[in-house]
Every structure is written in C-alpha cells, then in structure tokens.
Scaffold this motif. Structure first.
Motif, PDB file in Angstrom:
ATOM      1  N   ARG A   1      10.434 -27.796  44.113  1.00  0.00           N
ATOM      2  CA  ARG A   1       9.216 -27.679  45.092  1.00  0.00           C
ATOM      3  C   ARG A   1       8.465 -26.147  45.409  1.00  0.00           C
ATOM      4  N   ARG A   2       9.429 -25.184  45.482  1.00  0.00           N
ATOM      5  CA  ARG A   2       8.774 -23.725  45.563  1.00  0.00           C
ATOM      6  C   ARG A   2       7.817 -23.622  44.090  1.00  0.00           C
ATOM      7  N   ALA A   3       8.580 -24.140  42.932  1.00  0.00           N
ATOM      8  CA  ALA A   3       8.007 -23.554  41.473  1.00  0.00           C
ATOM      9  C   ALA A   3       6.786 -24.469  41.139  1.00  0.00           C
ATOM     10  N   LEU A   4       7.412 -25.974  41.155  1.00  0.00           N
ATOM     11  CA  LEU A   4       6.680 -26.808  40.398  1.00  0.00           C
ATOM     12  C   LEU A   4       5.414 -27.300  41.417  1.00  0.00           C
ATOM     13  N   ALA A   5       5.286 -27.318  42.619  1.00  0.00           N
ATOM     14  CA  ALA A   5       3.726 -27.277  43.045  1.00  0.00           C
ATOM     15  C   ALA A   5       3.025 -26.265  42.891  1.00  0.00           C
ATOM     16  N   PRO A   6       3.347 -24.537  42.836  1.00  0.00           N
ATOM     17  CA  PRO A   6       2.203 -23.412  42.669  1.00  0.00           C
ATOM     18  C   PRO A   6       1.730 -24.094  40.935  1.00  0.00           C
ATOM     19  N   MET A   7       2.470 -24.647  40.000  1.00  0.00           N
ATOM     20  CA  MET A   7       2.055 -24.452  38.628  1.00  0.00           C
ATOM     21  C   MET A   7       1.290 -26.220  38.766  1.00  0.00           C
ATOM     22  N   ALA A   8       1.421 -26.800  39.270  1.00  0.00           N
ATOM     23  CA  ALA A   8       0.598 -27.699  39.347  1.00  0.00           C
ATOM     24  C   ALA A   8      -0.672 -27.154  40.032  1.00  0.00           C
ATOM     25  N   LEU A   9      -0.796 -26.743  40.531  1.00  0.00           N
ATOM     26  CA  LEU A   9      -1.766 -26.835  41.992  1.00  0.00           C
ATOM     27  C   LEU A   9      -2.436 -25.561  40.657  1.00  0.00           C
ATOM     28  N   LEU A  10      -2.366 -24.304  40.466  1.00  0.00           N
ATOM     29  CA  LEU A  10      -3.076 -23.425  39.175  1.00  0.00           C
ATOM     30  C   LEU A  10      -3.236 -24.081  37.796  1.00  0.00           C
TER      31      LEU A  10
ATOM     32  N   VAL B   1      -2.483 -34.654  37.796  1.00  0.00           N
ATOM     33  CA  VAL B   1      -0.978 -33.661  38.086  1.00  0.00           C
ATOM     34  C   VAL B   1      -0.701 -33.524  39.616  1.00  0.00           C
ATOM     35  N   ALA B   2      -2.653 -33.186  40.084  1.00  0.00           N
ATOM     36  CA  ALA B   2      -1.735 -32.296  41.487  1.00  0.00           C
ATOM     37  C   ALA B   2      -1.770 -33.274  42.251  1.00  0.00           C
ATOM     38  N   ALA B   3      -2.243 -34.772  42.418  1.00  0.00           N
ATOM     39  CA  ALA B   3      -1.561 -35.509  42.933  1.00  0.00           C
ATOM     40  C   ALA B   3       0.139 -36.451  42.982  1.00  0.00           C
ATOM     41  N   GLY B   4       0.339 -36.263  41.516  1.00  0.00           N
ATOM     42  CA  GLY B   4       1.159 -36.806  40.936  1.00  0.00           C
ATOM     43  C   GLY B   4       2.419 -35.803  41.521  1.00  0.00           C
ATOM     44  N   THR B   5       2.764 -34.437  41.223  1.00  0.00           N
ATOM     45  CA  THR B   5       3.310 -33.455  41.343  1.00  0.00           C
ATOM     46  C   THR B   5       3.825 -33.344  43.007  1.00  0.00           C
ATOM     47  N   LEU B   6       2.624 -32.808  43.426  1.00  0.00           N
ATOM     48  CA  LEU B   6       2.742 -32.700  45.205  1.00  0.00           C
ATOM     49  C   LEU B   6       3.859 -34.160  45.565  1.00  0.00           C
ATOM     50  N   ALA B   7       3.337 -35.558  45.036  1.00  0.00           N
ATOM     51  CA  ALA B   7       4.438 -36.923  45.805  1.00  0.00           C
ATOM     52  C   ALA B   7       6.050 -36.586  45.536  1.00  0.00           C
ATOM     53  N   PHE B   8       6.074 -35.658  43.822  1.00  0.00           N
ATOM     54  CA  PHE B   8       6.727 -35.721  43.139  1.00  0.00           C
ATOM     55  C   PHE B   8       7.783 -34.478  44.198  1.00  0.00           C
TER      56      PHE B   8
ATOM     57  N   GLY C   1      14.567 -27.618  46.298  1.00  0.00           N
ATOM     58  CA  GLY C   1      13.782 -26.128  46.365  1.00  0.00           C
ATOM     59  C   GLY C   1      14.517 -25.785  47.838  1.00  0.00           C
ATOM     60  N   ARG C   2      15.477 -25.943  48.653  1.00  0.00           N
ATOM     61  CA  ARG C   2      15.723 -25.596  50.223  1.00  0.00           C
ATOM     62  C   ARG C   2      16.634 -24.150  48.942  1.00  0.00           C
ATOM     63  N   PRO C   3      16.924 -23.348  49.787  1.00  0.00           N
ATOM     64  CA  PRO C   3      17.726 -21.403  50.078  1.00  0.00           C
ATOM     65  C   PRO C   3      19.099 -22.012  49.319  1.00  0.00           C
TER      66      PRO C   3
END
Length: 437
Positions: free
Chosen positions: A88-97, A193-200, A210-212
């Motif tokens: 969650r913490r890594a893929l979401a920013p990558m996908a948006l960028l 990629v944005a929709a799929g990654t965020l749903a993933f 992605g939890r601590p």
C-alpha cells in the motif's frame, strides 16, 4: 480480520477453481490484472503516439528504448521498496506517479509538434515509477497459499493471464485508435494502472502488508536466503527472454523472405502466445513427480531445441505449428522460475526475487532482439534459428548445474487440515499484520 493463508489436505486435488475460492483471491487477482493490462497497452500506445507527434520512427524508437531501459533497470529497486514498506505505501505512490507521467505524455503527444526532449523526459519518468504489479501479485499468492500444489496452480494461472493481457492489450489499443488519436491509448494505460493498483492495494488480502507491524516483521526477515539458488531461475529466465526476443524478429524475417505480409506475422505470434497459454495451464494442472529445480532446465532445453528445429520449416504453416510447440514451454519455464525464486527468498524479499526473474526476462528479450538484428542479415535464416535455440539450450545446461546448489530455498510444508484450522483460529487480526501481502 482473520489470516487468509490457507492449505489443503493432501487427499484433496488442488485446482484452479480452488485457488480462486481462497478468500479475496478473485478480487485481488482481478484488480492486479486490470493494472497489469496497462503494460499490454502502453508500449504500442507510446510508440504510435510519439510517431504521430514527431513524424519520426527513429524518435519513437528512441523514446521507447528509454522507457524500456529505465523500466527494466529500476525494477529490482521498486520491488525492494514494496518489500520494505509494504504494497500500500509503496505501490500507490508509484502508480499515481506512473499514471501522472503517462497522462502528461498523452497530453504532450496529442497533437503534432511536441518537443522531443519533453517526450523523452516524460517517458523516462514513467519508466522510473512503473509499479511492479506482477512480482507483487506473485508474492501475495505466496502469502495466501501454504500448499505448494495450490501455489503451483496459482502461478500457472497468473502466468497465463499475464500472457493473455499482453495479447489483448495491443488489440484494445487497435480499437481505441480507430476512434481517437493514439495518445488516447496512453491515457487509457494511465487510467488502467491507477484504477487497478488502487483497487489492488485496498484489497483486505493485501492491505495488511503495509501496516507497521507487518513492515517491521518484513524488515527483520534478514537478507535474501539461497542467493545461489536464485541464480538458476534468473539464468533460465534470461535464456527464455533471449529466445522470445530473437523469435519475434525471426518470424518477421521469415515472413518477409517468403513474401508474406505483416498480417501473417500477427497470426504466427498469436500461435506463440496460444501455445504458451496452453502450456501454462497444463503445467499448473499436473502434479509433477520431479522437483521444480529438476524440471526447469528441461523446459528451457525443450524450448531451445524446438526453436532450433523451427528454422527447418519449409513454409509458414509448418513454422506456425513449430512456434506454437515452442510456446508450450515458455509459460512453464517462466512459471517454474518464479516458483523457485519464491522458494529461495525469505518472506521479506519475495517481491524482489520475483522482480529479478522478471528483469532477466525483459533484459533477455531486449538482448535477443538486438543480437538477432545484427545476425539476421549476415547468416542464413535457418542458422539464426539454430543459434538462438543453442543459446537457450546452453542456459538450460548451465541451469541444470545450479540445481544442486538450489536447496537453500525455504521448504513449504503442507499442513494437515487440523493444523490449518488451529492456525486460522489463532491467527492475528489484520491489524496485527496477519494477512500481509
């Protein structure tokens, strides 16, 4: 929320349906497939849109080379970020960028006259942030499934779907460009990629990773175990990539030498993909009596021999049949490579291990195309087929030598049903990081 990790009794025959019945598997896999479809649409979309915007095939080829090189070279680094910080913490920013870079590239290439440096910079930016959805999904499968037989089927299903996505992606772009400029295909790739990654990453089967607590557990997992064992699947993946890259160019050359048009090339390539899909399904459905490390060189060797034999084809029909036979061994070789890489990795390094195999395939494909491009005009076509097949066979022979050193991978026990139920009852909640992806 309970831990989703499951195992099956040895008396139950695992199946693809059993894989998809795992809680949240369909939702997670479907979301990843939507995001991964972007990689099937983006290459041809960028190529067409840059060609339309600049009027130069040379510029379009350069932009694509930059995009592909950055994507491949930074793949292990992006996978390391996923392992370290969680999907969650890594893929979401990558996908948006990544999606944002593609959206800007779409806008810049919508009309002719775009500055070439701007197009190149946006392509490089997109390649730098391409989210490793394939390696991450395979790592999630490994976390979801404790039974090696189910995991084999999950990887087989994953490989076949990935093959179909890369076949259907260009077809989807073909539909889009009938009604809109090619830049619309780039925009579609960004949306997918944005929709799929965020749903993933919001799937319950992935979100806990992605939890601590889960990230802390991953960071304490130590370094990659069984690094010598990882060499075998990486070597085979490199050989398979070389074969695929060379074969694409050889098919084009064969069709031209026989006076066939570009449409016939598409049918031969479709036969290759169809053979790979069938081979992947069969490989996943068979309960193999020999280990993955023993059968991996056999798949690669069979691919090389079939590829070498394809050079003896007297006509396009025989070549198509030979190429389909070669395809039968592609998905099994790659699926088994990913499976062995997963076994060689500690829990906190599974995404990276899969990414190294993925990088080897892509690098091999680029190298195979480049090398064959230099040879195809200098040697008879049959000799070129033989050379590409011999290289793949050589990779298989070397990989066979690594099999003895591959025992460093972690064993994956098949737990009894009682133990599985006890573990589920005692599983921590998602808040405790129990369902990590």
């Amino acid at each position: 929320m309970r831990n989703f990790r499951v195992s099956t009794p040895s008396s139950v025959r695992p199946s693809y349906a059993a894989v998809l019945r795992v809680p949240y598997a369909r939702r997670t896999f479907g979301a990843a497939a939507v995001g991964r479809l972007s990689y099937g649409t983006v290459s041809v979309s960028v190529l067409l849109s840059v060609t339309r915007a600049t009027g130069s095939y040379a510029v379009a080829g350069t932009v694509m080379a930059l995009f592909g090189a950055v994507t491949v070279l930074l793949s292990p680094l992006r996978a390391a970020l996923v392992d370290r910080y969680g999907p969650r913490r890594a893929l979401a920013p990558m996908a948006l960028l990544y999606a944002g870079s593609l959206a800007l590239l779409s806008v810049a290439s919508w009309h002719p006259g775009a500055p070439v440096p701007l197009l190149g910079a946006l392509a490089v930016a997109a390649g730098a942030f391409a989210p490793p959805l394939g390696p991450t999904m395979r790592a999630v499968w490994s976390e979801l499934l404790d039974d090696q037989r189910l995991l084999q089927r999950a990887y087989g299903l994953d490989g076949v779907v990935e093959e179909l996505l890369f076949v259907s992606g260009p077809l989807l772009v073909g539909v889009v460009v009938r009604w809109a400029p090619p830049a619309a295909g780039v925009a579609l790739s960004a949306l997918l990629v944005a929709a799929g990654t965020l749903a993933f990453v919001t799937s319950p089967a992935v979100a806990a990773g992605g939890r601590p607590e889960a990230v802390k557990k991953v960071r304490s997992a130590g370094r990659l175990r069984g690094a010598p064992g990882l060499m075998q699947p990486v070597l085979v993946a490199l050989g398979v990539g070389l074969a695929i890259g060379a074969l694409d160019l050889l098919i084009v050359a064969f069709a031209e030498h026989r006076g066939h048009g570009d449409d016939t090339v598409a049918w031969v390539l479709a036969a290759l993909s169809a053979g790979s899909a069938v081979g992947g399904l069969l490989n996943g459905a068979i309960d193999w009596r020999i280990g993955a490390r023993a059968r991996l060189p056999l798949f690669a060797g069979a691919l090389g021999l079939t590829l070498a034999g394809a050079g003896l084809a007297p006509g396009l029909g025989v070549l198509t049949a030979a190429v389909a036979c070669a395809g039968l061994f592609i998905a099994p070789a790659l699926t088994t490579s990913y499976l062995i890489a997963d076994e060689a990795a500690s829990p906190g390094f599974r995404t990276r291990a899969g990414a190294w195999v993925n990088t080897a395939v892509n690098a091999g494909g680029s190298g195979g195309s480049a090398a064959m491009g230099a040879l195809v005009g200098q040697l008879p076509l049959g000799v070129c087929f033989a050379v590409s097949g011999a290289v793949t066979v050589a990779a298989a022979v070397l990989a066979g030598g690594w099999a003895a050193t591959g025992s460093a991978g972690r064993p994956r026990p098949v737990r009894a049903p009682e133990a599985s139920r006890d573990a589920a009852d005692a599983a921590p909640s998602a808040g405790d990081g129990g369902a990590g992806g």
